[in-house]
Design an enzyme around this catalytic site. Structure first.
Site, PDB file in Angstrom:
ATOM      1  N   MET A  96       0.901  -1.319  -0.030  1.00  0.00           N
ATOM      2  CA  MET A  96      -0.098  -0.007  -0.158  1.00  0.00           C
ATOM      3  C   MET A  96       0.734   1.247   0.011  1.00  0.00           C
ATOM      4  O   MET A  96       1.828   1.219   0.911  1.00  0.00           O
ATOM      5  CB  MET A  96      -0.864  -0.123   1.274  1.00  0.00           C
ATOM      6  CG  MET A  96      -1.613   1.166   1.202  1.00  0.00           C
ATOM      7  SD  MET A  96      -2.796   1.568  -0.013  1.00  0.00           S
ATOM      8  CE  MET A  96      -3.872   0.007  -0.124  1.00  0.00           C
ATOM      9  N   CYS A  97       0.588   1.899  -0.765  1.00  0.00           N
ATOM     10  CA  CYS A  97       1.426   3.255  -0.872  1.00  0.00           C
ATOM     11  C   CYS A  97       0.394   4.370  -1.164  1.00  0.00           C
ATOM     12  O   CYS A  97      -0.608   4.407  -1.463  1.00  0.00           O
ATOM     13  CB  CYS A  97       2.423   3.188  -2.153  1.00  0.00           C
ATOM     14  SG  CYS A  97       3.463   1.740  -2.063  1.00  0.00           S
TER      15      CYS A  97
END
Length: 478
Positions: free
Chosen positions: A1-2
Site C-alpha cells: 500500500m502506497c
C-alpha cells in the site's frame, strides 16, 4: 500500500494540505521527485523486503504506483514500470496497448506514469485502489485522497492522459472488456449443482491463496469480521492456507449509540463471537489439537461516542467524494476497525469480503427480484462498486497504514460469479445460495444460515446522534 501525490506547481497549496494523508498511508518511506513544473511524491507501506523507493525513475520516466500484482513477479513496481516504458514506439496507440496489457494483470492497483511531458494515470479494472484528480487553469493534481473539487477516476479499463504543455486532459477506454455480463441463465441440471459449488469453492480458495503474498512465513493477517457468511468463509480459507505459526486477527467493531442508548453488545459483536467459536471448533476437528485455539484472535474494538464524533471530520474528508449519511456510517466502521490497537500485534494486511453481495445477490432487495430483473440489478450493483464502495474503503482503511485485499473481487472469481446461473444466487427467499453451500462444504453450518446485515446497523455506527432517527442513508451530510 502506497500513497500517490502528483501535481503541477499551481497546486502546491492543495498538495500541502493532502500530504499528511499521503504520508500516513505509507509510513516506511517517502520520496519526492521534482521536475520543472511538476512534483511527484510517494509514500510506501513495505509489505516485503527490500523496500522499493518511490517515485521510481527510469531514464526520463517517472512512476508512482500503489498496489499488489498477483500473477507476475513480486517486484510489482518494477514490473509496472517495465510494462509502461519498454517500447520503442512512443505513439499514443503503443502506450494504450501497454496500459491495456497492465489492465490484464490480476491485482489491486493505481498508478501515475510520466513520460515526454504526458501524464498517464488509472485505477485497475475494478478500481480497488483509490485515485482522484483535479484539473483547472493551474494545471492538474492527482492523488490517492482528495477534497472538494476532486473527481474520482473511473475504472473498467478507463485511463487518462494529461499533456503538461497544453493543459489538455483526455479520457480513454481500453478496447478489451475483461468481464462478461451477468448471466441471465435461470436454472441448471440438478446433477450440475455440486460441480458449480465445488468450482466456486476452489476458485475462491485460489483467490485467497494469491492474496497471501506475505513479508515472511510467520506473518499475521487480519479480516474485517462481522461474523457473517462472507468474512467467515474468508477466515476459514485463510486458516487452511496460512502457515501454522501465523495468527488470524478477526477485527470486529462496535459503537456506543446515544440515539438507541446502547453500548457494545451489538448484533455484529454477538454474531462475531458465535462465528469465532465455530471457526475454532472447525480447526480443532481438522487437526485434533486444542492449541488450535491460538490460531484466531477475536479483536473486539469498542468505539465510545465521543471518539467517533472526534474522528468524524477526518473520516468525511477521507471518504470524499462519497458524501452521504450511509457513506459516513460505513466509513466510520472501517476506519476504527483498521485502527491499530494497543497490542503490538497489528497486521498490515487486511482481508475484506466486499463483492460477495453484489455478485451473489446478497442484499434483501434481491429476494424480491426474479429472472431478468435480478440480472439487471446485479449488473448495476457490480458496475458501481468502484465509485460507491472501493475508493471510499481504500481511502479510509489505508489511512491506518493497512493494505486491504479483496478475494471476492479476484478476476477469476468475478468471471465465474458473473456467469453463475441465477438459481445459485437467489431463489426469492434465500440469498447467496452458492456461498451458503460452500460454507456447508467447509464445515461451517451455523454461518451458512446467516442473513445479510449491513455493517452500519450490525456495528451501530449508523444514526448515533439523538434525533437522527429520521435520516435516510442516501441523505447528504450537512
Amino acid at each position: 500500500m502506497c500513497g500517490i501525490l502528483v501535481y503541477t506547481h499551481g497546486f502546491r497549496d492543495v498538495a500541502s494540505s493532502l500530504r499528511p494523508f499521503i504520508q500516513r498511508r505509507g509510513p516506511d518511506y517517502y520520496g519526492v521527485k521534482n521536475l520543472d513544473n511538476l512534483t511527484a511524491e510517494s509514500s510506501v507501506l513495505s509489505l516485503r523486503s527490500p523496500i522499493t523507493p518511490q517515485p521510481m525513475v527510469s531514464g526520463n520516466n517517472i512512476l508512482c504506483y500503489n498496489g499488489q500484482l498477483y500473477n507476475n513477479s513480486y517486484m510489482d513496481t518494477l514490473k509496472v514500470m517495465e510494462t509502461l516504458s519498454t517500447t520503442d514506439d512512443s505513439s499514443s496507440r503503443a502506450k494504450a496497448e501497454a496500459i491495456e496489457n497492465l489492465f490484464s494483470f490480476e491485482g489491486e492497483f493505481a498508478f501515475v506514469y510520466i513520460e515526454n511531458n504526458i501524464i498517464y494515470f488509472a485505477r485497475d479494472q475494478l478500481g480497488r485502489r483509490s485515485l482522484l484528480y483535479k484539473q483547472n487553469e493551474d494545471g492538474i493534481i492527482i492523488s490517492s485522497v482528495g477534497e472538494p473539487g476532486f473527481v474520482e477516476c473511473l475504472a473498467f479499463g478507463v485511463f487518462y492522459t494529461y499533456d503538461m504543455c497544453t493543459n489538455i486532459l483526455e479520457t480513454h477506454s481500453a478496447s478489451k472488456s475483461v468481464y462478461p455480463p451477468v448471466s441471465t441463465t435461470l436454472d441448471l441440471e440438478p446433477s450440475s449443482e455440486p460441480i458449480y459449488v465445488d468450482n466456486v469453492l476452489n476458485t475462491l480458495k485460489e483467490a485467497v491463496s494469491r492474496r497471501l503474498v506475505l513479508p515472511a512465513p510467520n506473518t499475521d493477517v487480519a479480516v474485517l469480521f462481522s461474523g457473517g457468511l462472507d468474512c467467515t468463509l474468508l477466515a476459514a480459507l485463510i486458516d487452511d492456507l496460512l502457515p501454522p505459526t501465523s495468527r488470524i486477527y478477526l477485527l470486529n467493531v462496535a459503537f456506543e449509540n446515544r440515539r438507541t442508548n446502547t453500548m457494545y453488545d451489538t448484533p455484529d459483536r454477538i454474531l462475531a463471537r458465535r462465528s469465532y467459536e465455530e471457526l475454532m471448533n472447525r480447526r480443532m476437528k481438522l487437526d485434533g489439537n486444542s492449541e488450535s485455539n491460538q490460531r484466531f484472535v477475536l479483536t473486539e474494538i469498542d468505539v465510545p461516542y465521543e471518539q467517533a464524533c472526534a474522528a468524524k471530520d477526518q473520516v468525511v474528508q477521507l471518504m470524499y467524494p462519497n458524501a452521504s449519511v450511509m457513506d459516513l456510517s460505513i466509513a466510520l466502521a472501517f476506519y476504527f476497525a483498521a485502527m491499530p490497537q494497543d497490542s503490538s500485534e497489528n497486521p498490515r494486511i487486511i482481508f475484506s469480503g466486499l463483492g460477495a453481495d453484489e455478485l451473489y445477490a446478497g442484499y434483501s432487495r434481491h429476494t424480491s427480484m426474479r429472472n431478468s430483473e435480478l440480472a439487471e440489478e446485479l449488473q448495476l450493483d457490480f458496475s458501481r462498486l468502484p465509485h460507491r464502495n472501493l475508493g471510499r474503503d481504500d481511502r479510509v482503511i489505508s489511512d491506518q497504514a493497512r493494505d486491504v485485499r479483496y478475494p471476492f473481487l479476484d478476476k477469476d472469481f468475478v468471471n465465474l460469479a458473473l456467469e453463475t446461473p441465477l438459481c445459485l444466487k437467489s431463489d426469492g427467499v434465500d440469498t447467496k445460495i452458492a456461498l451458503r453451500k460452500v460454507a456447508l462444504l467447509m464445515n461451517l453450518p451455523l454461518v451458512s444460515t446467516e442473513k445479510k446485515r449491513a455493517i452500519q446497523f450490525g456495528a451501530r455506527s449508523a444514526k448515533m446522534d439523538p434525533g437522527s432517527g429520521r435520516l435516510k442513508g442516501k441523505d447528504g451530510l450537512n
